[in-house]
Design an enzyme around this catalytic site. Structure first.
Site, short mmCIF file in Angstrom:
data_model
loop_
_atom_site.label_atom_id
_atom_site.label_comp_id
_atom_site.label_asym_id
_atom_site.label_seq_id
_atom_site.Cartn_x
_atom_site.Cartn_y
_atom_site.Cartn_z
N ASP A 268 -22.91 8.64 -42.04
CA ASP A 268 -24.13 7.77 -41.32
C ASP A 268 -24.72 9.25 -40.63
OD1 ASP A 268 -22.84 7.66 -38.88
OD2 ASP A 268 -22.86 5.75 -39.55
N ASP B 109 -22.39 14.63 -40.05
CA ASP B 109 -21.79 13.86 -41.46
C ASP B 109 -21.96 14.67 -42.48
OD1 ASP B 109 -19.97 12.80 -39.86
OD2 ASP B 109 -21.72 11.46 -39.69
N ASP C 154 -15.63 5.71 -42.51
CA ASP C 154 -16.14 5.40 -40.71
C ASP C 154 -15.31 3.58 -40.49
OD1 ASP C 154 -17.30 7.76 -40.43
OD2 ASP C 154 -19.60 7.11 -41.47
#
Length: 1036
Positions: free
Chosen positions: A753, A757, A452
């Protein structure tokens, strides 16, 4: 060997099949101590029994949650359990029994809840306040009366249980029996105390081996217990003393008011107080996948369930073992051990070596007995057998059993556990929590990291730095609320403030006198609310005068957040904010300086798009803010609209790059690890950040999620080698990318997070969740939790993973060398001379050096980042025992065998030994030389390729301490324990010669490393995961 290991001992690091697990277990053969060797291996029978218990409990919960609800209408109201409130509870001001309170929520007893006055009545009876929660001074009292939020766990094993495990070694038991018989026969033939020496020496050696083994295993268990405790320590947001605080789940008490958000685990049983669109996943309890919608009419919340959507506040009514989750957690303690691929592979190596060792032991025993009987027959003494003959045969048998002790490397699989425990403990200090043992091991082989952007590569300390409103771009650092109001007009300014303060799930906590208010919530929300406080510090009016009717919290699929609010003057207004392109597409009007909506023309739309792109190209995160006035008959049952909004403003949020990220990314690239950024942000923002941290190169590819997901699998495979950035991605895109990468035989680590996901984290070889920004759902599906959300910490996990792999290779190289030399020396000597130069006591000491002490010394070597992170990762199909290792093993074995062979067959003449003790002195000298060969071999094993093996030797105090301890005990055994160890004191000349012969192996190691080795038969761009040997000064 590699073919045999692949066929029988190859398991997947995540979710291995039952068939694979059973196959390797059935292939393991000749296990000396199953209790110890399989201590960290899952008991499949227990695991199945635990699964049956969980299914039974889930079925019970399904009945409670579904059947009981229907049955409540027909139940006799008189059939109620009677609960009497204790005097202690009454004096504390509580008017309801803890069991009754727990049963209301657990059984979804809506009638009983109403009889107590609903949620408000329950709160009154447990002296709780919706606004202020409970007082910190009351928590201990509440725990005493209502219970603590802790579950029954398996009691910690005592040190003596590990001693008992170590004593279960079959070969040690046989040796103990031999020692006992030796003592009995010795006393009968040689009297006291001489007859005690041989047997007592073996017993003392066994005691020493058992105690050292038990201490090592006990220390490991304590490390795993600390890690397990940290894994279960979930943080929750609760209202205490009138303030919202983050506390440990274990500190929750009945009466606490807990704030729930998407992805949270419900930390205790409780009742819904208030919230929006709360959807709960109860599959962990009931096995049902359909979400349950919780409202004021159906207010029951159960511990262990997950928040799938929405947000809420709940009143805690039951904790710990008074919840169904507590019963379920009790079953999770059974069969929860896990074996790692490296442990399984080393069980295979131990099995192969054990078979060879058993063959050597049997042949050695037969040769010794054969020579003995032949000698007796030649002397015509076959009919004359004495107790001394029996003692000699017993000695031969003890030697053969001891060869098995040395030959079967029980310590190989356990060395993996030791190394992983050490690495996981160190990683905890580096802010990384490894949830699954195999993850640390697998991370060392990672060839790709899909990361990310927000919070991982960047600091996650966001602030609004740019504002576009009514065609004007403003720099927030030099702007005040009055300046913005004078520019946009008071009505438009008021609408902007409404959009900021009302459309938020975060909470503004008033600061103490003289300090600014504090915003609790996500970083993006905090940035926008902090911006709102700059514009207008008096925020309370928005909380008091406006009523929130409906809210749709932000999620990574819609990439927006919306709210429906009732205005004080009447009417209903919808507000939305989120990804700039998505919100702009929902708008057809623009707010003018008079606060009136104007039609949004194509030219205006293009100008706004240009502003968004300019903000994004400057690495700013762009958020559009919009509103829509609803029709007069709108209510809280109305749907929040998806179109025809009026655009208010565009904000640019700065999220600076984390210090050290650029260097960490470069280190990954040097280590052969490809870094790909997968983010939901605007593509221009993503590209700007990716260039800044070195992910996006001139020949790299950056695409958007919609473009990627519309490709065919073939097209995906074509672009993936160049793909470096994926922007505006959805969680499904991340999952698809991971799947495609794994099909290419890549070992993939992926960060996440959010709740959505979870599939990608589950699919990846190593799922990495963020500890600060990550939801509990993400953490539960992850293998590693990065506690500080820092990309550089991921690099540390990779470095330690490589260190574990290389350390185990070092230990295997060391142990195989000792095995070969010990087996061949004893076997050859038995065949030629009729006696073994190394006695049972001496072999037990050697076994401890190479097993427990060797594992401690080599498996706990800290990582050398400069060395480890300059090599490509080890591929999925690379052999574990490499040709480089075979070169070192064979080379050192040949040197030691030649040296010991010369001493064995010509030592007395070469050393000038004469007299009655010449043979015993020579055997002592051979034993001493053999031990020092292993001491220097252990030092050589620190680096399998590097020539300067002494560099950094004192950096690892454990290694230095073990080498020093080994030498010290060797001196004691030779000089002072000769009676038990069958040795005699040596003079200084022989001591120096022993050490010198051992030290020559340092020179042998340098010569061996000059021999070029290629991994023939294993096509790869690099040999066994290492780069070519450096030349010139780099060799040192």
């Amino acid at each position: 060997m590699e073919k045999y290991l692949r066929e029988n001992f190859d398991v997947d690091p995540k979710r291995p099949s039952e068939e694979t697990l059973r196959r390797w277990r059935s292939a393991v053969w000749l296990v000396k101590n199953p209790r110890r060797r399989f201590r960290m291996v899952a008991d499949l029978a227990k695991r199945q029994e635990a699964a049956r218990k969980r299914l039974k409990l889930q079925e019970k919960m399904r009945v409670a949650l579904y059947v009981q609800k229907a049955a409540l209408h027909f139940m006799d109201a008189g059939r109620k359990d009677e609960f009497t409130v204790s005097e202690e509870a009454k004096q504390a001001g509580y008017e309801i029994h803890a069991d009754e309170l727990a049963s209301i929520v657990r059984g979804h007893k809506i009638q009983d809840l109403k009889a107590h006055g609903g949620v408000e009545g329950i709160a009154e009876k447990i002296s709780a306040s919706f606004k202020n929660g409970v007082s910190s001074n009351e928590t201990e009292q509440r725990e005493n009366i209502f219970g603590a939020n802790r579950f029954i766990e398996k009691p910690a094993r005592s040190f003596w249980s590990f001693v008992w495990d170590a004593l279960q070694d079959l070969t040690l038991i046989i040796l103990l029996v031999c020692a006992a018989v030796s003592v009995g026969v010795g006393l009968a033939t040689e009297g006291w105390p001489k007859g005690m020496y041989d047997g007592t020496g073996i017993i003392l050696s066994i005691v020493l081996v058992v105690m050292v083994t038990a201490i090592s295993d006990y220390k490991q268990s304590l490390q795993f217990k600390d890690l397990d405790k940290e894994k279960k320590n979930i943080k929750v947001h609760a209202t205490r003393d009138g303030k919202r605080k983050q506390i440990s789940i274990h500190d929750l008490v009945v009466g606490d008011v807990v704030v729930l958000s998407v992805g949270d685990q419900v930390p205790a049983d409780g009742l819904f107080i208030s919230g929006y669109n709360l959807s709960i996943d109860e599959s962990s309890l009931s096995g049902e996948s359909d979400p349950v919608h919780v409202t004021k009419e159906k207010p029951f919340l159960l511990s262990g369930t997950k928040v799938q959507d929405g947000s809420a506040k709940m009143l805690v009514t039951a904790v710990g073992m008074r919840t169904e989750w507590g019963s379920l957690m009790e079953t999770l303690n059974d069969g929860d051990e896990e074996e790692t691929p490296l442990q399984v592979k080393l069980n295979g190596v131990a099995t192969i070596i054990g078979k060879i060792g058993l063959g050597f032991a049997v042949v050695t025993f037969l040769v010794l007995v054969g020579r003995f009987t032949v000698e007796k027959s030649l002397q015509n003494e076959m009919s004359n057998w004495s107790s001394k003959d029996a003692l000699k045969l017993l000695d031969y048998f003890a030697t053969a059993v001891t060869i098995i002790v040395v030959a079967v490397p029980e310590g190989l699989p356990l060395a993996v556990t030791l190394s992983l425990a050490f690495a996981m403990k160190k990683l905890m200090n580096d802010r990384a929590l490894v949830r699954h043992l195999s993850a640390c091991e697998t991370m060392g082989s990672a060839s790709c990291i899909c990361t990310d952007k927000t919070g991982t590569l960047t600091t996650n300390h966001m602030e609004v730095t740019k504002l576009w409103v009514q065609g004007q771009v403003m720099d927030i650092f030099y702007t005040s609320g009055d300046a913005v109001e004078s520019l946009v007009g008071s009505r438009a300014f008021d609408i902007l403030l409404q959009a900021i303060f009302l459309n938020s799930t975060s909470e503004i906590v008033r600061g103490v006198a003289g300090t600014m208010p504090k915003v609790l919530g996500t970083p993006t929300e905090r940035a926008i609310l902090d911006f709102g406080l700059i514009l207008r510090s008096k925020f309370a009016t928005f909380q008091e005068d406006y009523k929130i009717l409906k809210m749709e919290p932000f999620n990574s699929v819609k990439k927006k957040m919306s709210v429906l609010a009732a205005l004080p003057s009447g009417g209903v207004r919808a507000f939305t904010k989120g990804a700039s392109e998505i919100i702009l597409d929902m708008c057809d009007k623009l707010l003018d300086p008079n606060g009136k909506p104007l039609p949004l023309s194509k030219v205006m739309r293009q100008n706004i798009t240009n502003v968004i792109n300019n903000f994004a190209s400057g690495a700013l995160r762009t958020i559009c803010i919009a509103y829509k006035d609803m029709e007069e008959n709108s209510s809280e049952d109305s749907n929040i609209p998806e179109e025809n909004y009026t655009l208010i403003a565009v904000v640019g949020i700065k999220d600076p790059l984390r210090p050290g990220v650029k260097e960490a990314v470069q280190t990954c690239l040097d280590a052969g690890i490809t870094v790909r950024m997968v983010t939901g942000d605007n593509i221009n923002t993503a590209k700007a950040i990716a260039r800044e941290c070195g992910i996006l190169t001139s020949d790299g590819l950056a695409i958007e999620g919609p473009e990627f997901r519309n490709m065919t699998p073939k097209e995906m495979q074509d672009i993936i080698p160049k793909l470096q950035v994926m922007a505006r991605s959805m969680p499904l895109d991340k999952h698809t990318l991971v799947t495609q990468l794994r099909q290419n035989r890549e070992i993939v680590a992926v960060t996440g997070d959010g709740t959505n996901d979870a599939p990608a984290l589950h699919e990846a070889d190593i799922g990495i969740a963020m500890g600060i920004a990550g939801t509990e759902v993400a953490k539960e599906n992850a293998d590693v939790v990065i506690m500080d959300d820092n990309f550089a910490t991921i690099l540390k996990v990779a470095c330690w993973g490589r260190s574990v792999y290389v350390n185990i290779q070092k230990f295997v190289q060391f142990q195989l060398t000792v095995n070969i030399v010990a087996l061949v020396t004893n076997f050859a000597s038995a065949c030629i001379t009729g006696s073994a130069p190394l006695t049972a006591v001496q072999l037990l000491w050697v076994n401890m050096i190479m097993d427990t002490l060797g594992a401690l010394a080599l498996a706990t070597e800290p990582p050398n980042e400069q060395l480890l992170m300059k090599r490509p990762p080890v591929g999925r199909d690379e052999p574990f025992i490499t040709n480089i290792m075979w070169r070192n093993i064979i080379g050192h074995s040949i040197y030691q065998l030649v040296a010991l062979g010369v001493l064995q067959f010509g030592g007395e003449h070469l050393l000038g030994l004469t007299g009655p003790n010449a043979t015993k002195t020579l055997n002592t000298f051979i034993f001493n030389t053999f031990v020092f060969c292993q001491v220097f071999n252990e030092i050589n094993s620190r680096y399998m390729e590097k020539k300067n093996i002494l560099k950094g030797i004192f950096r690892n105090w454990i290694f230095s301490a073990i080498i020093s301890t080994t030498v010290m005990f060797q001196v004691i055994i030779v000089e002072f324990l000769g009676t038990f160890a069958d040795t005699v004191p040596l003079n200084s000349k022989l001591w120096l010669l022993s050490v010198g012969i051992g030290a020559v192996s340092l020179l042998v190691a340098v010569l061996l490393k000059c021999i070029p080795v290629d991994n023939l038969g294993y096509p790869s761009k690099h040999h066994d995961g290492y780069e070519a040997l450096p030349s010139g000064p780099e060799q040192a």
